[in-house]
Structure formats: structure tokens, C-alpha cells
Scaffold this motif. Structure first.
Motif, PDB file in Angstrom:
ATOM      1  N   LEU A  89       0.845  -1.184   0.000  1.00 59.92           N
ATOM      2  CA  LEU A  89       0.000   0.000   0.000  1.00 59.92           C
ATOM      3  C   LEU A  89       0.882   1.236   0.000  1.00 59.92           C
ATOM      4  N   GLY A 121      -2.110   0.293  -4.688  1.00 54.98           N
ATOM      5  CA  GLY A 121      -2.267  -0.918  -3.893  1.00 54.98           C
ATOM      6  C   GLY A 121      -3.728  -1.216  -3.661  1.00 54.98           C
ATOM      7  N   SER A 122      -4.018  -1.902  -2.584  1.00 49.93           N
ATOM      8  CA  SER A 122      -5.360  -2.375  -2.268  1.00 49.93           C
ATOM      9  C   SER A 122      -6.278  -1.257  -1.802  1.00 49.93           C
ATOM     10  N   ALA A 126      -6.977   0.273   2.011  1.00 45.91           N
ATOM     11  CA  ALA A 126      -6.860   1.720   2.241  1.00 45.91           C
ATOM     12  C   ALA A 126      -8.101   2.287   2.919  1.00 45.91           C
TER      13      ALA A 126
END
Length: 143
Positions: A89, A121-122, A126
């Protein structure tokens, strides 16, 4: 802790982004009482990447790599943008966006919505971390 290195308790705080700033952030996050706010960020690497801005002397850009586990910041160090790409992330932005965020002039949600910071990222990860960030920023990063 501010971006500019403003005076705090009679001493100069470190400049952002630097290895010294990363270590100071780690120390603040590991202070007693920080664990509840940090707990939502506790699993894995998070990078805060500052894009190159030659006009400001940031010719290569760099990132702060944080290893957050079990409510502790185990590692905070300065890394290259290439190394930052490997994190699960990350938040990416220019110096001005980071300055506004860290000085409390801009919140993370609006910074992402306006495109001043980019999430890499994800997204699900987040979203879970957004509220913890806001709490942490208010308690530990702002003047």
C-alpha cells in the motif's frame, strides 16, 4: 511534526522528506498511547512517496517506508521510488500535497478524491485505514 521543520518545544524538527523525519515519525508512532490509533495500520508496509520536483531540489523523489505491525512502527526509513513500488500500500504525491496534508490543511480523503495524492495498492485495505490515518494525524503529526 510539520513539513517545514518548524520549532517544536524549543528545538528544530526534522525536514520532510528525510531519513531523520522518518525516524522521528517512528518514535512518535511508538510513544505510549499511540497503539490504538496505529492498530488499524498494523499489518505490513506502507509507503509515503514524494514525486520528483526539481524546482524544489527533489530531483529523484523518494519515499518513506513504514513497517507497521501489531500497533507498532517497527521500521521507518527513506527509500527510492523504485523500492516504494514493492509495497502493498502506498500514497504518492508531490511535495505540496504532502505539505498540505501534514500541516493539517488537507485531509487524506479529499486529497485522494481531488487527485492530489494517488493510492497505489489495495483500495479495500486503504478504506479500512483511512479513519486510523485521520486520528493518527490529529494526535501525533500536527502541531
Amino acid at each position: 511534526m510539520t513539513v517545514e521543520g518548524a520549532r517544536s518545544r524549543g528545538r528544530q524538527s526534522p525536514l520532510f522528506p528525510s531519513g531523520e523525519w522518518a525516524r522521528a515519525l517512528r518514535d512518535k508512532l511508538n510513544e505510549p498511547g499511540a497503539a490504538p490509533a496505529l492498530a488499524a495500520w498494523c499489518e505490513g508496509p506502507l509507503v509515503l512517496s514524494v514525486l520528483p520536483e526539481p524546482a524544489l531540489g527533489l530531483t529523484a523523489g523518494n519515499a518513506l517506508w513504514l513497517d507497521l505491525r501489531e500497533g507498532r512502527c517497527r521500521l521507518a526509513r527513506l527509500v527510492s521510488l523504485g523500492q516504494a513500488e514493492k509495497a502493498t500500500l502506498g500514497l504518492w504525491g508531490d511535495y505540496r500535497a504532502w505539505k498540505a496534508l501534514l500541516d493539517g490543511e488537507l485531509a487524506l480523503g479529499p486529497a485522494l478524491a481531488m487527485g492530489r495524492l494517488e493510492l497505489r495498492g489495495s483500495v479495500a485495505l486503504a478504506i479500512r485505514r483511512l479513519e486510523a490515518h485521520n486520528t493518527t494525524r490529529r494526535q501525533f503529526l500536527c502541531r
